[in-house]
Enzyme design. Structure first.
Site, PDB file in Angstrom:
ATOM      1  N   HIS A  86       0.846  -1.201   0.000  1.00 55.87           N
ATOM      2  CA  HIS A  86       0.000   0.000   0.000  1.00 55.87           C
ATOM      3  C   HIS A  86       0.883   1.254   0.000  1.00 55.87           C
ATOM      4  CE1 HIS A  86      -2.818   3.087   1.265  1.00 55.87           C
ATOM      5  NE2 HIS A  86      -3.761   2.292   0.766  1.00 55.87           N
ATOM      6  N   GLU A 155      -3.659   1.830  -7.464  1.00 56.17           N
ATOM      7  CA  GLU A 155      -4.088   2.976  -6.663  1.00 56.17           C
ATOM      8  C   GLU A 155      -3.138   4.142  -6.898  1.00 56.17           C
ATOM      9  OE1 GLU A 155      -6.505   1.669  -3.007  1.00 56.17           O
ATOM     10  OE2 GLU A 155      -4.410   1.495  -2.462  1.00 56.17           O
TER      11      GLU A 155
HETATM   12  C1  PEP Z   1      -6.723   3.423  -0.003  1.00 50.96           C
HETATM   13  O1  PEP Z   1      -5.974   4.005   0.778  1.00 50.96           O
HETATM   14  O2  PEP Z   1      -6.536   2.208  -0.270  1.00 50.96           O
HETATM   15  C2  PEP Z   1      -7.801   4.184  -0.622  1.00 50.96           C
HETATM   16  C3  PEP Z   1      -8.309   3.739  -1.717  1.00 50.96           C
HETATM   17  O3  PEP Z   1      -8.184   5.329   0.028  1.00 50.96           O
HETATM   18  P1  PEP Z   1      -9.332   6.382  -0.427  1.00 50.96           P
HETATM   19  O4  PEP Z   1     -10.515   5.580  -0.897  1.00 50.96           O
HETATM   20  O5  PEP Z   1      -9.614   7.166   0.811  1.00 50.96           O
HETATM   21  O6  PEP Z   1      -8.758   7.183  -1.521  1.00 50.96           O
END
Ligand code: PEP
Length: 234
Positions: A86, A155
Site C-alpha cells: 500500500h 491505486e
Molecule cells: C486506499 O488508501 O486504499 C484508498 C483507496 O483510500 P481512499 O478511498 O480514501 O482514496
C-alpha cells in the site's frame, strides 16, 4: 466483483464489531466477494461471511520485532488475506521494494491471498506515459505476478484520500497495461465513492474496487456492494 474496504487507522475493535454486524446484514444476498481490512488492533474472529484481511504483518512467525505482528497473530483469527505494498506503507512508513518483495514471498509461501498495491505519485503521473509505466513496473520487482492467490490493486497515490480520480479512460488504459503483466483480478483504488463507483466498476478490466475513506461509513460501503450486484444483473 471484489469490493474491498481498507479501514486504515480507524474504528476501534468495538466499532469494527458494530461495522461488521451491519455489513453482514447487507452482504447476505450479495454475490460480490467482500473483503475488509480492519486496523491491526481490531483484528478478531468476526461472525461474518466477509473475508477479513490484515493491513500489514511482519514476514515472520513471531519474534523480536517491536510494534509488529507476525503470522502467529494472524493465525489466531484465521486470517489468510493480507494487503501488501500500500502506498501509505511505501511512502509514509518507508517500506522499500526489496522489503515488500520479501513480505510478499513470505506470505505467498504461507498460501495467503495477497492484495498487492501499486500506483504512481503525482510527479510521475505528470511526466510521460512511458515513465509512469516504468515506475509502476518497478513496483513488481521481486513479485510473482502469476501467483494464483493474488489480487492487484492499482491505486494512484495522488488519488488516495484526495477526492481526485483519474479519468475513466486513464483507468482503462493503465488497467489494460497491467492486465498484460498478470492475469490476477485487478482492482481500482483512490477516492472511490458512492457517486463514482458504478462508473468505475464498468471500466474495462476493472474487476473491483479497494475503498478507503468512503468505506468508513458502512452504509456507503453497503451501497457500493449493492451497485456491484445491480451491475452484475444487467
Ligand atoms: C486506499 O488508501 O486504499 C484508498 C483507496 O483510500 P481512499 O478511498 O480514501 O482514496
Amino acid at each position: 466483483m471484489i469490493i474491498a474496504a481498507n479501514l486504515k487507522t480507524n474504528l476501534t475493535r468495538s466499532a469494527t464489531h458494530d461495522y461488521m454486524k451491519e455489513l453482514q446484514r447487507c452482504v447476505q444476498n450479495s454475490t460480490q466477494e467482500v473483503i475488509v481490512f480492519p486496523a491491526t488492533s481490531s483484528l478478531d474472529c468476526y461472525d461474518t461471511t466477509v473475508t477479513i484481511g490484515a493491513q500489514n504483518a511482519y514476514p515472520v512467525e513471531k519474534g523480536a520485532f517491536t510494534g509488529e505482528i507476525g503470522l502467529e497473530h494472524l493465525q489466531e483469527f484465521k486470517i489468510k488475506t493480507i494487503l501488501i505494498g500500500h502506498s501509505e506503507r511505501r511512502h509514509i512508513l518507508g517500506e522499500s521494494q526489496e522489503f515488500i518483495a520479501k513480505k510478499f514471498h513470505y506470505f505467498k509461501e504461507q498460501g495467503f491471498r495477497i492484495v498487492y498495491c501499486v500506483g504512481e505519485p503525482l510527479e510521475i503521473r505528470e511526466s510521460s506515459k512511458d515513465e509512469m509505466l516504468t515506475y509502476i513496473h518497478k513496483q513488481f520487482e521481486g513479485i510473482d505476478t502469476e501467483y494464483n492467490n493474488l489480487i492487484i490493486a492499482y491505486e494512484p497515490v495522488w488519488a488516495i484520500g484526495t477526492g481526485k480520480v483519474p479519468t475513466f479512460e486513464d483507468i482503462r488504459e493503465i488497467h489494460s497495461e497491467l492486465k498484460k503483466k498478470s492475469s490476477a483480478p485487478l482492482l481500482y483504488g483512490g477516492s472511490v465513492k458512492v457517486n463514482n463507483v458504478k462508473d468505475i466498476l464498468q471500466v474495462e478490466n476493472v474487476d473491483g474496487v479497494l475503498v478507503g475513506s468512503a468505506a468508513l461509513y458502512v452504509d456507503h460501503f453497503c451501497t457500493m456492494i449493492g451497485y456491484a450486484d445491480e451491475l452484475e444483473h444487467i
